[in-house]
Design an enzyme around this catalytic site. Structure first.
Site, PDB file in Angstrom:
ATOM      1  N   ARG A 177      77.650  65.034  43.746  1.00  0.00           N
ATOM      2  CA  ARG A 177      78.397  63.921  43.171  1.00  0.00           C
ATOM      3  C   ARG A 177      78.601  64.171  41.682  1.00  0.00           C
ATOM      4  O   ARG A 177      77.804  64.878  41.039  1.00  0.00           O
ATOM      5  CB  ARG A 177      77.647  62.598  43.374  1.00  0.00           C
ATOM      6  CG  ARG A 177      77.348  62.264  44.833  1.00  0.00           C
ATOM      7  CD  ARG A 177      76.492  60.997  44.924  1.00  0.00           C
ATOM      8  NE  ARG A 177      76.217  60.623  46.315  1.00  0.00           N
ATOM      9  CZ  ARG A 177      75.151  61.004  47.002  1.00  0.00           C
ATOM     10  NH1 ARG A 177      74.250  61.804  46.430  1.00  0.00           N
ATOM     11  NH2 ARG A 177      74.977  60.619  48.250  1.00  0.00           N
ATOM     12  N   LYS A 201      70.826  59.746  44.731  1.00  0.00           N
ATOM     13  CA  LYS A 201      70.694  58.296  44.783  1.00  0.00           C
ATOM     14  C   LYS A 201      69.269  57.902  45.128  1.00  0.00           C
ATOM     15  O   LYS A 201      68.597  58.559  45.914  1.00  0.00           O
ATOM     16  CB  LYS A 201      71.658  57.723  45.834  1.00  0.00           C
ATOM     17  CG  LYS A 201      73.129  57.814  45.435  1.00  0.00           C
ATOM     18  CD  LYS A 201      74.005  57.130  46.468  1.00  0.00           C
ATOM     19  CE  LYS A 201      75.455  57.117  46.027  1.00  0.00           C
ATOM     20  NZ  LYS A 201      76.339  56.426  47.006  1.00  0.00           N
ATOM     21  N   HIS A 275      85.124  63.694  43.708  1.00  0.00           N
ATOM     22  CA  HIS A 275      84.665  63.357  45.054  1.00  0.00           C
ATOM     23  C   HIS A 275      85.500  64.072  46.101  1.00  0.00           C
ATOM     24  O   HIS A 275      85.021  64.347  47.208  1.00  0.00           O
ATOM     25  CB  HIS A 275      84.702  61.844  45.269  1.00  0.00           C
ATOM     26  CG  HIS A 275      83.588  61.344  46.137  1.00  0.00           C
ATOM     27  ND1 HIS A 275      82.257  61.375  45.752  1.00  0.00           N
ATOM     28  CD2 HIS A 275      83.596  60.813  47.383  1.00  0.00           C
ATOM     29  CE1 HIS A 275      81.508  60.884  46.716  1.00  0.00           C
ATOM     30  NE2 HIS A 275      82.287  60.540  47.725  1.00  0.00           N
ATOM     31  N   ARG A 278      83.927  67.244  46.694  1.00  0.00           N
ATOM     32  CA  ARG A 278      82.747  67.032  47.538  1.00  0.00           C
ATOM     33  C   ARG A 278      83.177  66.971  49.010  1.00  0.00           C
ATOM     34  O   ARG A 278      82.556  67.598  49.876  1.00  0.00           O
ATOM     35  CB  ARG A 278      82.056  65.731  47.116  1.00  0.00           C
ATOM     36  CG  ARG A 278      80.837  65.318  47.943  1.00  0.00           C
ATOM     37  CD  ARG A 278      80.180  64.117  47.266  1.00  0.00           C
ATOM     38  NE  ARG A 278      79.238  63.412  48.093  1.00  0.00           N
ATOM     39  CZ  ARG A 278      77.951  63.739  48.248  1.00  0.00           C
ATOM     40  NH1 ARG A 278      77.471  64.806  47.651  1.00  0.00           N
ATOM     41  NH2 ARG A 278      77.150  63.016  48.996  1.00  0.00           N
ATOM     42  N   HIS A 301      73.072  62.719  51.892  1.00  0.00           N
ATOM     43  CA  HIS A 301      73.404  61.493  52.603  1.00  0.00           C
ATOM     44  C   HIS A 301      72.140  60.870  53.188  1.00  0.00           C
ATOM     45  O   HIS A 301      71.308  61.563  53.769  1.00  0.00           O
ATOM     46  CB  HIS A 301      74.386  61.769  53.739  1.00  0.00           C
ATOM     47  CG  HIS A 301      75.784  62.035  53.267  1.00  0.00           C
ATOM     48  ND1 HIS A 301      76.712  62.736  54.017  1.00  0.00           N
ATOM     49  CD2 HIS A 301      76.424  61.690  52.114  1.00  0.00           C
ATOM     50  CE1 HIS A 301      77.850  62.814  53.352  1.00  0.00           C
ATOM     51  NE2 HIS A 301      77.701  62.190  52.201  1.00  0.00           N
ATOM     52  N   TYR A 310      83.061  63.673  58.294  1.00  0.00           N
ATOM     53  CA  TYR A 310      83.719  64.960  58.063  1.00  0.00           C
ATOM     54  C   TYR A 310      84.081  65.673  59.360  1.00  0.00           C
ATOM     55  O   TYR A 310      84.971  66.517  59.361  1.00  0.00           O
ATOM     56  CB  TYR A 310      82.828  65.848  57.186  1.00  0.00           C
ATOM     57  CG  TYR A 310      82.592  65.251  55.829  1.00  0.00           C
ATOM     58  CD1 TYR A 310      83.617  65.188  54.888  1.00  0.00           C
ATOM     59  CD2 TYR A 310      81.355  64.712  55.494  1.00  0.00           C
ATOM     60  CE1 TYR A 310      83.397  64.613  53.658  1.00  0.00           C
ATOM     61  CE2 TYR A 310      81.137  64.135  54.255  1.00  0.00           C
ATOM     62  CZ  TYR A 310      82.163  64.089  53.340  1.00  0.00           C
ATOM     63  OH  TYR A 310      81.957  63.515  52.114  1.00  0.00           O
TER      64      TYR A 310
END
Length: 330
Positions: A177, A201, A275, A278, A301, A310
C-alpha cells in the site's frame, strides 16, 4: 447547523461533535482512544470511524441536544436504520452506507462491552449489499513499458528520477500500500535476501520479497539519489527509505503524482494510482501461478475473501483474450 445531515450538504463533524451532550462527547473520546491505542488502527481509519459515530450521535440527539442527556438514551435498531436512511437520502452511495453500517455495529458492540448499552442494537443492523467493481490493472507489457520509461529517466542519475524509479519498481514488485511504502525505513530493506519488512494495517508486520529490477533501482537510489537529496537540505529524515525534495519522509500525495505521471508515458495504460499497481501486482502473481493464500500473505489481507477479488480480474482478462483470439468465441 442542523445535527442531521441535509440533502446535498456536507456535515461539519467538528461542530457536530462540539454540540454533543457531555456524556456523548466523553464516550466518543473514549472510543477514539480505544480505536487508536488498543486496536492500533491508522489515524485515517480512526477519523473515519469516529466521524461516523459523531454523525450517528448527532442524529440521535437531534437539532437541539440537551447538555445533560444520557449518551446513548434511545439508541435502538430503529434509530440506526433511520440514520442510514437519512444518509441515503443525503446522497450517500452503497459503499459509504455499508462502511457506516459497519462503523455503527463496531461502536455499539464496544459500547455494550463498556456498559454504556444494556444490549447491542447494531447486531441486528444489516448493511446494504455493495456491488464490487473489478479494479483496473495493467497488462504485463504495459507494466514493463511504464517501468522501462521510468528506468530511462533514472539513467541520467538525477536524484528525484532515481527515487521515482525505485518507488515504481517497489510498488509493482511487492504490491504494498502507498502508506506502507511511505513508512518504510532504510533498515527495513534486506538486500541479502531481497526482502522488505512492511508494517501493515493494525500494526501487523510482514516480510515481502522483491526481484532483481527493484533491487537495482533501490540500490541506485540509496547509493546516489538519497545522499544527494539528503545533502541538499539542512535536516533530512534520518531513517526514511524514501525522501521528499525537502528531506522529509515521502508523502503519499507525491507517490500518487509519480504513478499518474509514469502511466502517462504509456498511452494504452489505464490511469490509476498506487493502489492500481497493487491490483496489478496481485493479478500478475495469480496469472503467473501463485496460490491465493500466498498472495494474501504478500498483500497483508486480513481475510482470503479480499484476495479472491483478484481471481475475478484474471477470469475477466482470460475471457477478453478468448473473445479476441478464439475463432468460435462468438
Amino acid at each position: 447547523m442542523s445535527a442531521r445531515e441535509s440533502r446535498g450538504r456536507k456535515t461539519d463533524l467538528h461542530a457536530l461533535r462540539d454540540a454533543l451532550p457531555r456524556a456523548a462527547a466523553g464516550l466518543v473520546d473514549d472510543y477514539e482512544r480505544h480505536l487508536g491505542l488498543e486496536r492500533g488502527l491508522s489515524p485515517h481509519t480512526v477519523r473515519a470511524y469516529v466521524g461516523d459515530v459523531v454523525s450517528l450521535l448527532g442524529f440521535l440527539h437531534g437539532e437541539e441536544p440537551q447538555p445533560d442527556a444520557a449518551a446513548l438514551a434511545g439508541l435502538d435498531i430503529g434509530v440506526l436504520r433511520s440514520w442510514l436512511a437519512d444518509q441515503r437520502n443525503g446522497g450517500a452511495g452503497r459503499t459509504t452506507l455499508a462502511r457506516r453500517a459497519a462503523s455503527a455495529r463496531t461502536f455499539t458492540a464496544w459500547a455494550r462491552r463498556q456498559g454504556a448499552l444494556d444490549h447491542d442494537p447494531g447486531a441486528k443492523l444489516v448493511a446494504p449489499r455493495v456491488h464490487r467493481t473489478l479494479p483496473p490493472v495493467l497488462r504485463p507489457d504495459e507494466a514493463e513499458d511504464v517501468l522501462t520509461a521510468a528506468g530511462s529517466g533514472a539513467a541520467q542519475q538525477e536524484p528525484v528520477a532515481l527515487r521515482d524509479h525505485a518507488v515504481l519498481e517497489l510498488l509493482y514488485a511487492t504490491g504494498v500500500r502507498v502508506s506502507e511504502l511511505c513508512g518504510l525505513d532504510v533498515d527495513d530493506v534486506d538486500f541479502g535476501r531481497r526482502l522488505v519488512r512492511v508494517l501493515g494495517k493494525g500494526g501487523k508486520e510482514r516480510m515481502v520479497p522483491f526481484g532483481a529490477p527493484a533491487d537495482r533501482a533501490l540500490r541506485s537510489w540509496l547509493d546516489h539519489g538519497r545522499p544527494a537529496v539528503a545533502g541538499a537540505v539542512r535536516k533530512p529524515h534520518a531513517s526514511a527509505l524514501f525522501l521528499g525534495v525537502r528531506g522529509g519522509r515521502l508523502d503519499p500525495r507525491t507517490v500518487r503524482r509519480v504513478v499518474h505521471e509514469a502511466l502517462d508515458t504509456v498511452p494504452s495504460a489505464a490511469d490509476m494510482g498506487p493502489h492500481g499497481l497493487r491490483h496489478t501486482a496481485a493479478t500478475h502473481l495469480l496469472e503467473g501461478g501463485a496460490d491465493l493464500r500466498s498472495v494474501q500473505e504478500l498483500l497483508g489481507h486480513a481475510t482470503l475473501a479480499t484476495t479472491q477479488l483478484y481471481t475475478h480480474v484474471t477470469v475477466e482478462r482470460l475471457k477478453a483474450i478468448h473473445d479476441q483470439a478464439h475463432p468460435r468465441s462468438r
